[in-house]
Scaffold this motif. Structure first.
Motif, PDB file in Angstrom:
ATOM      1  N   TRP A   4       0.864  -1.186   0.000  1.00  0.00           N
ATOM      2  CA  TRP A   4       0.000   0.000   0.000  1.00  0.00           C
ATOM      3  C   TRP A   4       0.893   1.225   0.000  1.00  0.00           C
ATOM      4  O   TRP A   4       1.630   1.477   0.938  1.00  0.00           O
ATOM      5  CB  TRP A   4      -0.885  -0.013   1.249  1.00  0.00           C
ATOM      6  CG  TRP A   4      -1.963   1.027   1.179  1.00  0.00           C
ATOM      7  CD1 TRP A   4      -1.821   2.375   1.247  1.00  0.00           C
ATOM      8  CD2 TRP A   4      -3.362   0.787   1.007  1.00  0.00           C
ATOM      9  NE1 TRP A   4      -3.037   3.001   1.137  1.00  0.00           N
ATOM     10  CE2 TRP A   4      -4.002   2.057   0.996  1.00  0.00           C
ATOM     11  CE3 TRP A   4      -4.138  -0.358   0.861  1.00  0.00           C
ATOM     12  CZ2 TRP A   4      -5.377   2.196   0.856  1.00  0.00           C
ATOM     13  CZ3 TRP A   4      -5.508  -0.208   0.724  1.00  0.00           C
ATOM     14  CH2 TRP A   4      -6.111   1.045   0.719  1.00  0.00           C
ATOM     15  N   PRO A   8       0.853   7.421  -3.971  1.00  0.00           N
ATOM     16  CA  PRO A   8       1.352   6.942  -5.242  1.00  0.00           C
ATOM     17  C   PRO A   8       1.221   7.976  -6.339  1.00  0.00           C
ATOM     18  O   PRO A   8       0.260   8.732  -6.377  1.00  0.00           O
ATOM     19  CB  PRO A   8       0.456   5.726  -5.544  1.00  0.00           C
ATOM     20  CG  PRO A   8      -0.817   6.048  -4.854  1.00  0.00           C
ATOM     21  CD  PRO A   8      -0.446   6.820  -3.615  1.00  0.00           C
ATOM     22  N   GLY A  11      -1.389   6.546  -9.086  1.00  0.00           N
ATOM     23  CA  GLY A  11      -2.146   5.403  -8.602  1.00  0.00           C
ATOM     24  C   GLY A  11      -3.591   5.778  -8.310  1.00  0.00           C
ATOM     25  O   GLY A  11      -4.033   6.901  -8.496  1.00  0.00           O
ATOM     26  N   ASP A  42       1.652   0.036  -6.204  1.00  0.00           N
ATOM     27  CA  ASP A  42       0.370   0.479  -5.642  1.00  0.00           C
ATOM     28  C   ASP A  42      -0.693  -0.608  -5.815  1.00  0.00           C
ATOM     29  O   ASP A  42      -1.713  -0.400  -6.454  1.00  0.00           O
ATOM     30  CB  ASP A  42      -0.060   1.773  -6.320  1.00  0.00           C
ATOM     31  CG  ASP A  42      -1.215   2.446  -5.587  1.00  0.00           C
ATOM     32  OD1 ASP A  42      -1.296   2.300  -4.359  1.00  0.00           O
ATOM     33  OD2 ASP A  42      -2.017   3.108  -6.243  1.00  0.00           O
TER      34      ASP A  42
END
Length: 200
Positions: A4, A8, A11, A42
């Motif tokens: 996780w 990102p 993302g 991600d």
């Protein structure tokens, strides 16, 4: 494999709205979605998305064909709950990552310069978007979901891994048959359609 990323670049956003938006985007604008919605490392939003699709498929399956509810314990309602929990916590994540592992090996054989494993996991997760409706016991619907999912897989592999349509199709053929044909029932649906048309 399920990393996780806090912030990102490119993302997906998190939360129910983000899942719904991703579902619409990948169905309606797959090229743009895979180009901008898949980011290295991600995987978590993709995993959540795959679990939601698997749950939608299973709920539909149980709702339309109650005989498919496994006889686990405490009657149909409890058995359905336990089965859904198993799908969310074990079956969907395991299926996603096993399919991604196979897809990665095939990509190594077919595509010389490619993106990473994380991106492959995300492509497979989002390509399953149509299969949220594959639990409907209508062969045409199930076959359509499976074919659309397979097409999204090829598009995703092509865009994310920067390869040709032919190489993407070659690399994605076996995973598509296993995931969309077997797991989501596309092969059985296709056979039912051919049987109804008198072609087999």
């Amino acid at each position: 494999m399920t990393t996780w990323v806090a912030d990102p670049k490119g993302g997906r956003d998190r939360g129910p709205r983000a899942v719904a938006r991703a579902w619409l985007e990948v169905l309606l604008r797959p090229r743009q979605f895979f180009a901008h919605g898949v980011a290295p490392g991600d995987q978590a939003p993709g995993l959540v998305f795959a679990v939601v699709v698997a749950l939608g498929y299973t709920v539909g399956l149980f709702a339309f064909v109650p005989a498919r509810i496994p006889d686990l314990a405490g009657g149909p309602a409890v058995s359905a709950f336990v089965a859904l929990a198993a799908v969310a916590l074990v079956v969907a994540p395991a299926t996603l990552h096993l399919t991604a592992a196979l897809q990665t090996v095939l990509l190594i054989l077919v595509v010389e310069d490619r993106a990473g494993v994380s991106e492959t996991v995300q492509v497979i997760a989002y390509a399953a978007a149509p299969c949220v409706a594959a639990g409907v016991p209508i062969p045409a619907v199930r076959a359509g979901c499976a074919l659309y999912g397979a097409a999204l897989l090829v598009v995703g592999l092509r865009v994310v891994h920067g390869t040709s349509a032919a190489r993407a199709a070659l690399a994605g053929a076996i995973p598509a048959v296993l995931l969309f044909g077997t797991v989501f029932g596309g092969i059985d649906a296709g056979e039912a359609i051919l049987l109804a048309l008198g072609l087999i």
